[in-house]
Design a protein around this motif. Structure first.
Motif, short mmCIF file in Angstrom:
data_model
loop_
_atom_site.label_atom_id
_atom_site.label_comp_id
_atom_site.label_asym_id
_atom_site.label_seq_id
_atom_site.Cartn_x
_atom_site.Cartn_y
_atom_site.Cartn_z
N SER A 154 -27.95 45.74 50.14
CA SER A 154 -27.77 46.54 51.36
C SER A 154 -29.09 46.79 52.08
CB SER A 154 -27.08 47.87 51.06
OG SER A 154 -25.82 47.66 50.51
N SER A 155 -30.10 45.98 51.82
CA SER A 155 -31.40 46.16 52.48
C SER A 155 -31.27 45.82 53.96
CB SER A 155 -32.45 45.26 51.84
OG SER A 155 -32.66 45.65 50.52
N ARG A 156 -31.89 46.64 54.78
CA ARG A 156 -31.85 46.44 56.22
C ARG A 156 -33.22 46.16 56.82
NH1 ARG A 156 -27.49 51.01 58.06
NH2 ARG A 156 -25.88 50.27 56.68
N TYR A 157 -34.26 46.39 56.03
CA TYR A 157 -35.62 46.20 56.52
C TYR A 157 -36.43 45.37 55.54
CZ TYR A 157 -34.43 50.09 59.57
OH TYR A 157 -33.82 50.89 60.49
N VAL A 158 -37.44 44.69 56.07
CA VAL A 158 -38.41 43.99 55.24
C VAL A 158 -39.79 44.48 55.65
CG1 VAL A 158 -39.47 41.77 54.71
CG2 VAL A 158 -37.01 41.93 54.85
N MET A 159 -40.54 44.96 54.66
CA MET A 159 -41.92 45.39 54.87
C MET A 159 -42.84 44.26 54.41
SD MET A 159 -41.82 49.32 53.45
CE MET A 159 -43.59 49.29 53.22
N CYS A 160 -43.65 43.74 55.32
CA CYS A 160 -44.60 42.68 54.98
C CYS A 160 -45.89 43.34 54.50
CB CYS A 160 -44.86 41.78 56.17
SG CYS A 160 -43.38 40.90 56.69
N ILE A 161 -46.38 42.90 53.35
CA ILE A 161 -47.55 43.54 52.74
C ILE A 161 -48.69 42.55 52.56
CG2 ILE A 161 -46.21 45.34 51.59
CD1 ILE A 161 -46.47 43.68 48.99
N SER A 162 -49.89 43.09 52.47
CA SER A 162 -51.08 42.27 52.23
C SER A 162 -52.11 43.10 51.48
CB SER A 162 -51.67 41.79 53.57
OG SER A 162 -52.12 42.89 54.32
N LYS A 163 -53.17 42.44 51.07
CA LYS A 163 -54.31 43.09 50.42
C LYS A 163 -53.89 43.91 49.19
CE LYS A 163 -56.71 43.28 54.81
NZ LYS A 163 -57.21 44.11 55.88
N PHE A 164 -53.04 43.33 48.36
CA PHE A 164 -52.61 44.03 47.16
C PHE A 164 -53.77 44.13 46.16
CE2 PHE A 164 -50.96 44.12 42.81
CZ PHE A 164 -50.21 45.29 42.88
N VAL A 169 -39.56 41.15 30.37
CA VAL A 169 -40.40 40.01 30.04
C VAL A 169 -40.83 39.36 31.34
CG1 VAL A 169 -40.53 37.80 28.85
CG2 VAL A 169 -39.16 39.65 27.89
N SER A 170 -42.12 39.34 31.56
CA SER A 170 -42.68 38.79 32.78
C SER A 170 -42.48 37.29 32.85
CB SER A 170 -44.17 39.11 32.81
OG SER A 170 -44.82 38.36 33.79
N GLU A 171 -42.18 36.79 34.04
CA GLU A 171 -42.07 35.34 34.22
C GLU A 171 -43.44 34.68 34.17
OE1 GLU A 171 -41.43 34.30 38.72
OE2 GLU A 171 -40.26 36.09 38.26
N PHE A 172 -44.50 35.49 34.16
CA PHE A 172 -45.86 34.97 34.08
C PHE A 172 -46.47 35.17 32.70
CE2 PHE A 172 -45.00 36.18 38.45
CZ PHE A 172 -45.25 34.98 39.10
N GLY A 173 -45.65 35.61 31.73
CA GLY A 173 -46.11 35.76 30.36
C GLY A 173 -46.96 36.99 30.10
N ILE A 174 -46.79 38.03 30.91
CA ILE A 174 -47.59 39.25 30.76
C ILE A 174 -46.70 40.37 30.25
CG2 ILE A 174 -48.86 41.02 32.06
CD1 ILE A 174 -49.72 38.77 33.95
N THR A 175 -47.23 41.17 29.34
CA THR A 175 -46.49 42.32 28.84
C THR A 175 -46.60 43.45 29.86
OG1 THR A 175 -47.10 41.68 26.62
CG2 THR A 175 -46.26 43.90 26.89
N ILE A 193 -45.44 40.46 43.11
CA ILE A 193 -46.45 40.98 44.04
C ILE A 193 -47.84 40.88 43.41
CG2 ILE A 193 -47.32 43.09 45.14
CD1 ILE A 193 -44.30 43.85 45.56
N ALA A 194 -47.95 41.27 42.13
CA ALA A 194 -49.23 41.23 41.44
C ALA A 194 -49.80 39.81 41.34
CB ALA A 194 -49.09 41.84 40.04
N HIS A 195 -48.91 38.81 41.31
CA HIS A 195 -49.35 37.42 41.19
C HIS A 195 -49.35 36.69 42.53
CE1 HIS A 195 -48.68 38.31 36.95
NE2 HIS A 195 -49.60 37.39 36.76
N GLY A 196 -49.16 37.43 43.64
CA GLY A 196 -49.23 36.83 44.96
C GLY A 196 -48.04 35.98 45.35
N LYS A 197 -46.98 36.02 44.59
CA LYS A 197 -45.78 35.22 44.89
C LYS A 197 -44.87 35.90 45.90
CE LYS A 197 -46.79 32.08 41.85
NZ LYS A 197 -47.41 30.86 42.30
#
Length: 159
Positions: free
Chosen positions: A116-126, A52-58, A19-23
């Protein structure tokens, strides 16, 4: 009683990183807040120990903290997509929900079923906070008292 228009969501470091990297622009949940979008969401990063972040961030300084905020623009009920074999699901609505899961929530068919997720929340403007905040900086919507611990999945809050 009118519900507050702010929610705190507890999610794992891998999703927070995306989310932090917009992916990742959607969050899969088993239950959903009962308020109409748009509403503000605070993102609480679960403390899962070393990550360990996949973007190399601690991420140690973000574990167990509120790392940022965003707007929930829409919430979608997944219906059959959450439970059935995808190869048997066709039609525009199913294709759209599959796309929400795979492209925006970055989950596979197996992951969505096992969660078991039943909903998806779409987010923007993080917005990623420069200094993460403690959950204690937020107040329980019902009691008005500072949160004593993080939400299990999500909770209504006041800032």
């Amino acid at each position: 009683m009118k519900k507050n228009q702010e929610v705190m969501i507890n999610i794992d470091p891998k999703q927070c990183d995306r989310i932090a990297h917009g992916k990742q622009t959607a969050i899969a949940l088993y239950t959903r807040p009962v308020i109409n979008p748009p509403f503000k969401c605070y993102i609480y990063q679960k403390d899962t120990g070393d990550y360990v972040s996949e973007f190399g961030i601690t991420n140690e300084d973000r574990n167990g903290m509120v790392i940022g905020e965003c707007i929930c623009d829409s919430v979608h009920y997944l219906g059959n997509v959450a439970f059935d074999n995808w190869r048997y699901l066709a039609g525009d609505k199913h294709e759209y929900h599959k796309s929400l899961v795979t492209k925006r929530a970055c989950m596979t068919e197996e992951e969505i079923r096992s969660s078991s997720s039943r909903y998806v929340m779409c987010i923007s403007k993080f917005v990623l906070y420069g200094a993460p905040k403690s959950a204690c900086d937020f107040y329980n919507y019902r009691s008005g008292l500072p949160l004593k611990k993080e939400p299990i999945v999500w909770c209504y809050v006041n800032k």
